[in-house]
Design an enzyme around this catalytic site. Structure first.
Site, PDB file in Angstrom:
ATOM      1  N   THR A 115     -41.236  61.305  -2.741  1.00 10.44           N
ATOM      2  CA  THR A 115     -39.526  61.582  -3.732  1.00 10.44           C
ATOM      3  C   THR A 115     -38.440  61.640  -2.864  1.00 10.44           C
ATOM      4  OG1 THR A 115     -40.915  61.871  -5.684  1.00 10.44           O
ATOM      5  CG2 THR A 115     -38.898  61.941  -6.083  1.00 10.44           C
ATOM      6  N   LYS A 172     -40.592  75.397  -2.899  1.00 13.06           N
ATOM      7  CA  LYS A 172     -40.850  76.993  -3.632  1.00 13.06           C
ATOM      8  C   LYS A 172     -41.353  77.611  -3.379  1.00 13.06           C
ATOM      9  CE  LYS A 172     -41.612  72.900  -6.232  1.00 13.06           C
ATOM     10  NZ  LYS A 172     -40.812  71.723  -6.744  1.00 13.06           N
ATOM     11  N   GLU A 210     -32.341  75.409  -0.449  1.00  9.66           N
ATOM     12  CA  GLU A 210     -31.452  74.743  -1.186  1.00  9.66           C
ATOM     13  C   GLU A 210     -32.411  74.328  -2.102  1.00  9.66           C
ATOM     14  OE1 GLU A 210     -28.377  76.194  -3.297  1.00  9.66           O
ATOM     15  OE2 GLU A 210     -28.559  75.363  -4.846  1.00  9.66           O
ATOM     16  N   VAL A 241     -34.655  75.090  -5.273  1.00  8.30           N
ATOM     17  CA  VAL A 241     -35.344  75.890  -7.308  1.00  8.30           C
ATOM     18  C   VAL A 241     -34.129  74.831  -7.628  1.00  8.30           C
ATOM     19  CG1 VAL A 241     -33.737  77.208  -8.035  1.00  8.30           C
ATOM     20  CG2 VAL A 241     -35.105  78.366  -6.430  1.00  8.30           C
ATOM     21  N   GLY A 297     -40.707  60.749 -12.710  1.00  6.17           N
ATOM     22  CA  GLY A 297     -41.295  61.439 -11.142  1.00  6.17           C
ATOM     23  C   GLY A 297     -40.668  62.182 -11.331  1.00  6.17           C
ATOM     24  N   GLU A 317     -44.435  67.410 -11.163  1.00  4.97           N
ATOM     25  CA  GLU A 317     -45.394  68.032  -9.790  1.00  4.97           C
ATOM     26  C   GLU A 317     -46.643  67.164  -9.683  1.00  4.97           C
ATOM     27  OE1 GLU A 317     -44.262  69.843  -7.548  1.00  4.97           O
ATOM     28  OE2 GLU A 317     -42.059  69.828  -8.771  1.00  4.97           O
ATOM     29  N   LYS A 344     -40.214  79.604  -9.053  1.00  3.97           N
ATOM     30  CA  LYS A 344     -38.413  79.606  -8.345  1.00  3.97           C
ATOM     31  C   LYS A 344     -37.250  80.795  -8.867  1.00  3.97           C
ATOM     32  CE  LYS A 344     -38.584  73.903  -9.440  1.00  3.97           C
ATOM     33  NZ  LYS A 344     -38.428  73.413 -10.643  1.00  3.97           N
ATOM     34  N   GLY A 397     -35.847  64.975  -9.321  1.00  4.20           N
ATOM     35  CA  GLY A 397     -35.438  63.471  -9.599  1.00  4.20           C
ATOM     36  C   GLY A 397     -35.237  63.624  -7.675  1.00  4.20           C
TER      37      GLY A 397
HETATM   38  N1  HSE Z   1     -41.731  69.253 -11.502  1.00  2.00           N
HETATM   39  C1  HSE Z   1     -40.346  70.224 -10.994  1.00  2.00           C
HETATM   40  C2  HSE Z   1     -39.259  70.351 -12.302  1.00  2.00           C
HETATM   41  C3  HSE Z   1     -39.238  68.947  -9.942  1.00  2.00           C
HETATM   42  O1  HSE Z   1     -40.158  69.092 -13.381  1.00  2.00           O
HETATM   43  O2  HSE Z   1     -38.499  70.393 -12.673  1.00  2.00           O
HETATM   44  C4  HSE Z   1     -37.937  69.865  -9.013  1.00  2.00           C
HETATM   45  O3  HSE Z   1     -38.799  71.264  -9.014  1.00  2.00           O
END
Ligand code: HSE
Length: 429
Positions: free
Chosen positions: A15, A106, A130, A133, A188, A191, A206, A303
């Site tokens: 993605t 992360k 960057e 997180v 999307g 993970e 994070k 995203g």
């Molecule tokens: N799977 C993570 C979330 C995506 O849902 O926040 C970004 O790290």
């Protein structure tokens, strides 16, 4: 001498990789330092997988390590993911070859940040993350750069969009957990392995990174206490709301004289608090600094386009040639996390019991709590259709976590209690 044309190697074409390649093809001269960015090589697990962009003109590498070491790469972008394996090997190879690295990973930074920082600093190149997180919302730069003149006291955030989406949809639509998770995967946010999201581990990675940046510590993922949203029931979401709270997966880091406390768990947040208002897949962060006071940011945490924007911002930073220590202090001078002694920490809590509807149950629960010295703040019993028993819910005044845990264990053993009690913290924000 800074190259005018930065040749970037991109490993990982999921993605975020797709978002980055799309952005760079549209805006190759985006960086304020001037110059151009061209993608000189790519690597991913499968070359033939259908993608929303054409990679036929790009040099393909089966091995991301070879891409990281290639003479045609000035800057290595790692978007593979995962704390170990090819992502770690490729980042190490790039740093050892003296190349700047930008990553959205992360897990890698939370679990191996200090050793990678040492490699980057020995080579005198930046290691930037960057996008690791809050996706495109600039949390890392805020803590690492903008707050360098302050002393951060505490951080509380909603750092996982999937969990926030699940909790919001469960509350608003009365939908089942599994149903909403499937939708988050389709959209999307989630993970590749959604247990990373719903188990709280993604948020834990994070907050570990933010804690390291804020408190100048080596990231220590093992010191983070983690509980996800997989045990949160619709019943609790409704009962909490009746008491004036919304359940959110809160990641928090706090520094006190006793040490550093880093944890992720479902928490009750007062409905009027900005963190309670951040719905859907939004991420939000509340930081308290000694001088700046309270700061709140909110935005997209996942995203393709927002996360790629954060990767691009790091590429722009590399192009300006500013190299600062990865975690604010040289890697050799980072302090260790000193976890606080949990038996001494105080909480306000929400306790939900499912009990048989018979005389004396509430009195027995109150008596056990009173004997332990736990003071009840509010109490709610509400008939709920389809529940196996009668749910009773109470909130406590501030109490030692250890004392409360012992009292709840005793309550759980009462013959009228028909299901394991549900205990959640009320967020201290
Ligand atoms: N799977 C993570 C979330 C995506 O849902 O926040 C970004 O790290």
């Amino acid at each position: 001498m800074s190259p005018r044309n930065w040749r970037v190697g991109v490993a990982g074409l999921g993605t975020v990789g797709a978002g980055l390649l799309t952005f760079l093809s549209e805006r190759p001269g985006f960086a304020p330092a001037g110059g151009q960015v061209t993608v000189s090589g790519v690597s991913a697990r499968s070359r033939s997988r259908p993608r929303p962009f054409d990679i036929s003109g790009l040099r393909w590498f089966d091995d991301p390590v070879a891409l990281a070491q290639s003479d045609e790469v000035d800057l290595f972008v790692e978007l593979i993911g995962g704390s170990d394996g090819p992502a770690k090997a490729a980042v190490e190879a790039a740093l050892k070859a003296g190349k700047p690295v930008v990553t959205a990973n992360k897990a890698l930074i939370a679990e191996h940040g200090a050793e990678l920082a040492a490699l980057a600093e020995a080579a005198g190149v930046p290691l930037l993350f960057e996008a690791a997180v809050m996706g495109g919302t600039p949390a890392v730069k805020m803590v690492r750069e903008a707050m360098v003149g302050d002393d951060v006291r505490s951080i509380s955030g909603i750092l996982n969009g999937t969990c926030n989406f699940i909790l919001s949809e469960m509350e608003q639509g009365g939908r089942a957990f599994e149903d909403v998770l499937a939708e988050a995967q389709r959209l999307g946010y989630a993970e590749a392995d959604p247990t990373m999201d719903v188990g709280g581990f993604d948020a834990a990675h994070k907050i570990t990174i933010l804690a390291a940046l804020a408190f100048n510590c080596a990231p220590d993922f093992a010191a983070c206490e983690v509980e996800g949203v997989d045990q949160v029931e619709l019943l609790d979401i409704r009962m909490a709301k009746d008491l004036g709270y919304r359940i959110k997966l809160i990641a928090s880091a706090e520094r006190s004289d006793e040490g550093v406390s880093v944890r992720v768990h479902p928490s009750l947040v007062p409905l009027a608090h900005p963190l309670a208002q951040a719905g859907g897949a939004l991420n939000a962060l509340f930081i308290e600094g000694q001088r700046l006071g309270r700061i709140f940011i909110q935005g997209a945490g996942a995203g393709a386009a927002p996360t790629a924007a954060a990767v691009a911002a790091d590429i722009a930073d590399v192009m300006t040639q500013a190299v600062r220590p990865v975690f604010q202090r040289p890697a050799t001078e980072l302090a260790a996390f000193t976890p606080v002694d949990r038996s001494r920490s105080l909480v306000r809590a929400y306790l939900r019991l499912l009990v048989k509807d018979e005389p004396g149950v509430i009195a027995a629960v109150s008596e056990t709590l009173a004997e332990a010295g736990v003071s009840i703040e509010s109490f709610l019993q509400k008939p709920v259709e389809d529940a196996e028993g009668v749910p009773i819910v109470l909130t406590t005044h501030s109490v030692s976590e250890a004392v409360l845990a012992q009292a709840v264990e005793r309550i759980a053993g009462h013959p009228a209690v028909i299901k394991a009690p549900r205990l959640m913290r009320i967020a201290r924000i």
